[in-house]
Design a protein around this motif. Sequence first.
Motif, mmCIF file in Angstrom:
data_model
loop_
_atom_site.group_PDB
_atom_site.id
_atom_site.type_symbol
_atom_site.label_atom_id
_atom_site.label_comp_id
_atom_site.label_asym_id
_atom_site.label_seq_id
_atom_site.Cartn_x
_atom_site.Cartn_y
_atom_site.Cartn_z
ATOM 1 N N ALA A 1 8.004 16.767 13.590
ATOM 2 C CA ALA A 1 6.840 16.143 12.960
ATOM 3 C C ALA A 1 7.257 15.200 11.835
ATOM 4 O O ALA A 1 6.762 14.077 11.725
ATOM 5 C CB ALA A 1 5.909 17.225 12.422
ATOM 6 N N ILE A 2 8.197 15.676 11.001
ATOM 7 C CA ILE A 2 8.670 14.846 9.887
ATOM 8 C C ILE A 2 9.369 13.600 10.432
ATOM 9 O O ILE A 2 9.166 12.488 9.942
ATOM 10 C CB ILE A 2 9.617 15.662 8.981
ATOM 11 N N GLY A 3 10.159 13.813 11.492
ATOM 12 C CA GLY A 3 10.854 12.687 12.100
ATOM 13 C C GLY A 3 9.874 11.634 12.591
ATOM 14 O O GLY A 3 10.055 10.441 12.345
ATOM 15 N N VAL A 4 8.804 12.079 13.234
ATOM 16 C CA VAL A 4 7.827 11.133 13.780
ATOM 17 C C VAL A 4 7.102 10.406 12.639
ATOM 18 O O VAL A 4 7.040 9.175 12.607
ATOM 19 C CB VAL A 4 6.807 11.869 14.688
ATOM 20 N N VAL A 5 6.569 11.183 11.675
ATOM 21 C CA VAL A 5 5.767 10.589 10.590
ATOM 22 C C VAL A 5 6.592 9.592 9.779
ATOM 23 O O VAL A 5 6.177 8.449 9.539
ATOM 24 C CB VAL A 5 5.218 11.704 9.656
ATOM 25 N N THR A 6 7.780 10.008 9.389
ATOM 26 C CA THR A 6 8.535 9.167 8.461
ATOM 27 C C THR A 6 9.215 7.983 9.150
ATOM 28 O O THR A 6 9.230 6.893 8.604
ATOM 29 C CB THR A 6 9.596 10.009 7.720
ATOM 30 N N GLY B 1 13.422 12.029 4.868
ATOM 31 C CA GLY B 1 12.275 11.437 5.562
ATOM 32 C C GLY B 1 11.327 10.750 4.600
ATOM 33 O O GLY B 1 10.801 9.675 4.886
ATOM 34 N N LEU B 2 11.140 11.383 3.437
ATOM 35 C CA LEU B 2 10.205 10.845 2.447
ATOM 36 C C LEU B 2 10.646 9.462 1.967
ATOM 37 O O LEU B 2 9.821 8.562 1.781
ATOM 38 C CB LEU B 2 10.137 11.814 1.267
ATOM 39 N N SER B 3 11.946 9.297 1.779
ATOM 40 C CA SER B 3 12.438 7.995 1.325
ATOM 41 C C SER B 3 12.171 6.929 2.395
ATOM 42 O O SER B 3 11.859 5.788 2.075
ATOM 43 C CB SER B 3 13.927 8.062 0.985
ATOM 44 N N HIS B 4 12.249 7.335 3.660
ATOM 45 C CA HIS B 4 11.944 6.399 4.727
ATOM 46 C C HIS B 4 10.446 6.079 4.758
ATOM 47 O O HIS B 4 10.045 4.949 5.025
ATOM 48 C CB HIS B 4 12.381 6.970 6.084
ATOM 49 N N ALA B 5 9.640 7.102 4.480
ATOM 50 C CA ALA B 5 8.192 6.888 4.481
ATOM 51 C C ALA B 5 7.796 5.937 3.349
ATOM 52 O O ALA B 5 6.966 5.049 3.535
ATOM 53 C CB ALA B 5 7.474 8.228 4.324
ATOM 54 N N VAL B 6 8.408 6.122 2.174
ATOM 55 C CA VAL B 6 8.094 5.265 1.032
ATOM 56 C C VAL B 6 8.466 3.814 1.343
ATOM 57 O O VAL B 6 7.802 2.875 0.893
ATOM 58 C CB VAL B 6 8.804 5.770 -0.253
#
Lengths: 284, 259
Positions: free
Chosen positions: A97-102, A49-54
């Motif tokens: 939550a992670i799915g939504v945010v990222t 997820g973090l890589s998607h957020a970045v």
Amino acid sequence: MIHVIAGLTTPFRYQFFNNGIIVATIAGALCGLLGVFVVLRGMSYIGHGLSHAVFGGAAASAVMNVNYFVGAGVWGIASGVIIGRIARRRLIGADAAIGVVTTASFALGLALLNRYGQAKKSIEAVLFGSVLGVKTIDIVAVSAVAILSVVIIVALYRAFLFATFDPEVAQVSGVRVAWIEALLMGLLSLTILVTMRVIGTLLISALLVIPASIARMLTNSFARMLWISPIIGGVSAFVGMYLSYFLDTSASATIILTGTLMFIVVYAVTGIRGRTRISGLHHI
Amino acid sequence: MIGEVLVECAHMSCAYNSTLAIKSIDLTIRKGDFVGIVGPSGSGKTTLLKAILGSITPVEGHITKKPHLRMGYVPQVETVDWNFPVTVLEVVVMTRSSVGRLPRVTKDERADALLVLERLGLGGLENRHIRELSGGQQQRVFVARALFHRPELLVLDEPTSGVDVRTRHEVLHLLADLHDEGVSIILSTHDLNGLAAHLPRLVCLNLEIIADGSPVDVMTPEILERTFGAPMEVLVHGGMPVVVDGVGADIAERMSRLA
């Protein structure tokens, strides 16, 4: 014979390849190091997820003409800390939550690049990585994050171990668990930030998970995992990058496939013992 | 002689979000105490231990502890990730995170850890992975970790939960030995006959403290029914109370009719 050797060393005649293989090898080792925590804490989904957020941060910085490392860095670290807190506090289902945010961040990045960027080229480069765009600053950045990660993990080794193994008792014993977790998420965000341009958003989580999973099959010691996993990450990145030149395939895909091949070999060779060890890992 | 006060809870209430987990607790733990907190699931036992350990802050009242009180905590073994790649020695020394930070275990630390392991009957097992141990040995590794920084108060959460009879006996003997050596102990349990009845002092908890005293004084049908919310009978065997589930006879009769 001379022709064979000359052929094998051909890729090293190109500066872009040398830059790419240096960044990829250090990135592989760095992802291998932090991957130990990702795998043992059951955070592989967070890494993904973090890589998607970045990616959202990278797109926003490109559109706003802000330096990539500054824009995506701030965005990535903020996302990492938010994700870490959501996962820790279990305010709502962590996965949801992670799915939504990222994915929201990822979608925003896509939309920004569609609307304002040189869409196709930028998106492909960020999603799948590109060795062509690797510059000296990338080598400096990935080296700096690697050195920082090693220094922090060695200096706070036991706090990291305790907070990973038994966070509740660690807290009671005086370890600042929330601080350690924020530090880990920060390092993870930085790692994704400096390796994303070579490995790409979509495949980076595999580089976080595969070397550490192989290391787990090979050892029952946390300390040994911390050096076996970076070696496996570095070797798979070096070999994958090198092979990609001859196979004319994507560097990041070849790196991940090399890692996967190593995983299959170790899985087969270690037999039941190896399988038992990784069977307890979460979210692999 | 009355021992020095280690922990004192005064009208202490703790809550998760807005739901009270324990209410108006008055409890004093003194040096030399060996206290069992008994109550049903969800009665607030673990919350009380966490408040004592300082990982939960009271929403009302207060808790005071002896300055620089050294506490060792043994969590429920069921919460441990037995697959985690750590050896017995690594588990024991990890509590010194704030002192020895580096991966290397120093000679002194190793010697101290081996001494504690030897004392708990775990000599020679320091390089084993924690999964390779028996149930009793696994429990003792976590007691060893708690003892490694020489606690004045040992706090154990359900030390006999999910263990077999032999392991329960081992744990009980170990705790009795540690108490004899001067370690004060507080533990939570819902094991009335196997553990609680053997302790010198019991606190019956169900949101509030229902009773506080010796097993003979507090293990009465009235107090146990108020604590557990179910009828219980108490027999005396060899001077010790033995709790019998109050619905047992009824169930036995119904079962005999089915036979």
